[in-house]
Design a protein around this motif. Structure first.
Motif, mmCIF file in Angstrom:
data_model
loop_
_atom_site.group_PDB
_atom_site.id
_atom_site.type_symbol
_atom_site.label_atom_id
_atom_site.label_comp_id
_atom_site.label_asym_id
_atom_site.label_seq_id
_atom_site.Cartn_x
_atom_site.Cartn_y
_atom_site.Cartn_z
ATOM 1 N N LEU A 1 19.120 -29.633 -85.645
ATOM 2 C CA LEU A 1 19.194 -30.909 -86.344
ATOM 3 C C LEU A 1 19.494 -30.767 -87.836
ATOM 4 O O LEU A 1 20.314 -31.543 -88.361
ATOM 5 C CB LEU A 1 17.904 -31.698 -86.121
ATOM 6 N N PRO A 2 18.914 -29.802 -88.563
ATOM 7 C CA PRO A 2 19.302 -29.646 -89.979
ATOM 8 C C PRO A 2 20.785 -29.322 -90.167
ATOM 9 O O PRO A 2 21.393 -29.736 -91.158
ATOM 10 C CB PRO A 2 18.423 -28.502 -90.472
ATOM 11 N N VAL A 3 21.384 -28.614 -89.222
ATOM 12 C CA VAL A 3 22.813 -28.312 -89.308
ATOM 13 C C VAL A 3 23.630 -29.597 -89.144
ATOM 14 O O VAL A 3 24.601 -29.835 -89.870
ATOM 15 C CB VAL A 3 23.207 -27.261 -88.243
ATOM 16 N N VAL A 4 23.222 -30.427 -88.199
ATOM 17 C CA VAL A 4 23.911 -31.706 -87.976
ATOM 18 C C VAL A 4 23.779 -32.590 -89.211
ATOM 19 O O VAL A 4 24.757 -33.186 -89.674
ATOM 20 C CB VAL A 4 23.350 -32.413 -86.721
ATOM 21 N N ILE A 5 22.573 -32.670 -89.756
ATOM 22 C CA ILE A 5 22.348 -33.500 -90.939
ATOM 23 C C ILE A 5 23.111 -32.944 -92.141
ATOM 24 O O ILE A 5 23.654 -33.705 -92.944
ATOM 25 C CB ILE A 5 20.841 -33.632 -91.225
ATOM 26 N N GLY A 6 23.195 -31.628 -92.259
ATOM 27 C CA GLY A 6 23.967 -31.020 -93.344
ATOM 28 C C GLY A 6 25.447 -31.342 -93.244
ATOM 29 O O GLY A 6 26.099 -31.625 -94.252
ATOM 30 N N SER A 7 25.974 -31.321 -92.034
ATOM 31 C CA SER A 7 27.381 -31.676 -91.838
ATOM 32 C C SER A 7 27.618 -33.138 -92.176
ATOM 33 O O SER A 7 28.619 -33.489 -92.803
ATOM 34 C CB SER A 7 27.788 -31.375 -90.394
ATOM 35 N N LEU A 8 26.690 -33.997 -91.782
ATOM 36 C CA LEU A 8 26.796 -35.423 -92.105
ATOM 37 C C LEU A 8 26.700 -35.640 -93.613
ATOM 38 O O LEU A 8 27.451 -36.447 -94.178
ATOM 39 C CB LEU A 8 25.704 -36.204 -91.382
ATOM 40 N N ALA A 9 25.815 -34.912 -94.272
ATOM 41 C CA ALA A 9 25.682 -35.030 -95.725
ATOM 42 C C ALA A 9 26.947 -34.571 -96.445
ATOM 43 O O ALA A 9 27.373 -35.186 -97.424
ATOM 44 C CB ALA A 9 24.476 -34.234 -96.200
ATOM 45 N N ALA A 10 27.556 -33.493 -95.952
ATOM 46 C CA ALA A 10 28.796 -33.007 -96.566
ATOM 47 C C ALA A 10 29.915 -34.033 -96.417
ATOM 48 O O ALA A 10 30.645 -34.310 -97.370
ATOM 49 C CB ALA A 10 29.206 -31.679 -95.936
ATOM 50 N N LEU A 11 30.040 -34.607 -95.226
ATOM 51 C CA LEU A 11 31.068 -35.635 -94.998
ATOM 52 C C LEU A 11 30.821 -36.852 -95.879
ATOM 53 O O LEU A 11 31.736 -37.377 -96.522
ATOM 54 C CB LEU A 11 31.086 -36.038 -93.522
#
Length: 125
Positions: A9-19
């Motif tokens: 989940l932190p990886v998914v949230i990090g990708s969303l934050a980058a986008l």
């Protein structure tokens, strides 16, 4: 009970934050230089809510709406978040890798464009 997918989940949230950060920097510059961005963005965000799988899930058939929703990078992130939380696994890992690369590219492009145009911000305010 939490599964191993919860660790992703932190990886998914990090990708969303980058986008979000990358597109946010680009949109912020657009709003500063062109005042018509705000009303257009409002319509785009409302439409994006419906074609991202937030309001309703992506249809499983091959209809035009399903293809449109699958073309949206946010759909992959929403589905990845949902599957990590509910099913405890990553749904469509290959699509997630592609969208994560797109997110990193959006962040890099937004940051580079923001830095390049920063000297013009004061004269536009």
């Amino acid at each position: 009970r939490p599964g191993a997918g919860l660790l992703l989940l932190p990886v998914v949230i990090g990708s969303l934050a980058a986008l979000t950060a990358g597109l946010g920097m680009i949109v912020a510059m657009g709003q500063l230089f062109y005042r018509d961005v705000k009303p257009v963005l409002s319509v785009v965000l409302q439409l994006g809510l419906f074609v991202s799988g937030v309001v309703f899930p992506v249809p499983l058939d091959d209809s035009w709406i399903a293809r449109l929703m699958r073309a949206n990078p946010l759909t992959v992130l929403v589905e990845a978040h949902r599957s990590c939380m509910v099913e405890g696994r990553m749904a469509a890992p290959s699509a997630f890798v592609v969208v994560s690369a797109f997110s990193a590219g959006a962040l890099l492009m937004g940051w580079l464009a923001f830095r390049k145009a920063a000297h013009r911000f004061a004269e536009c305010i």
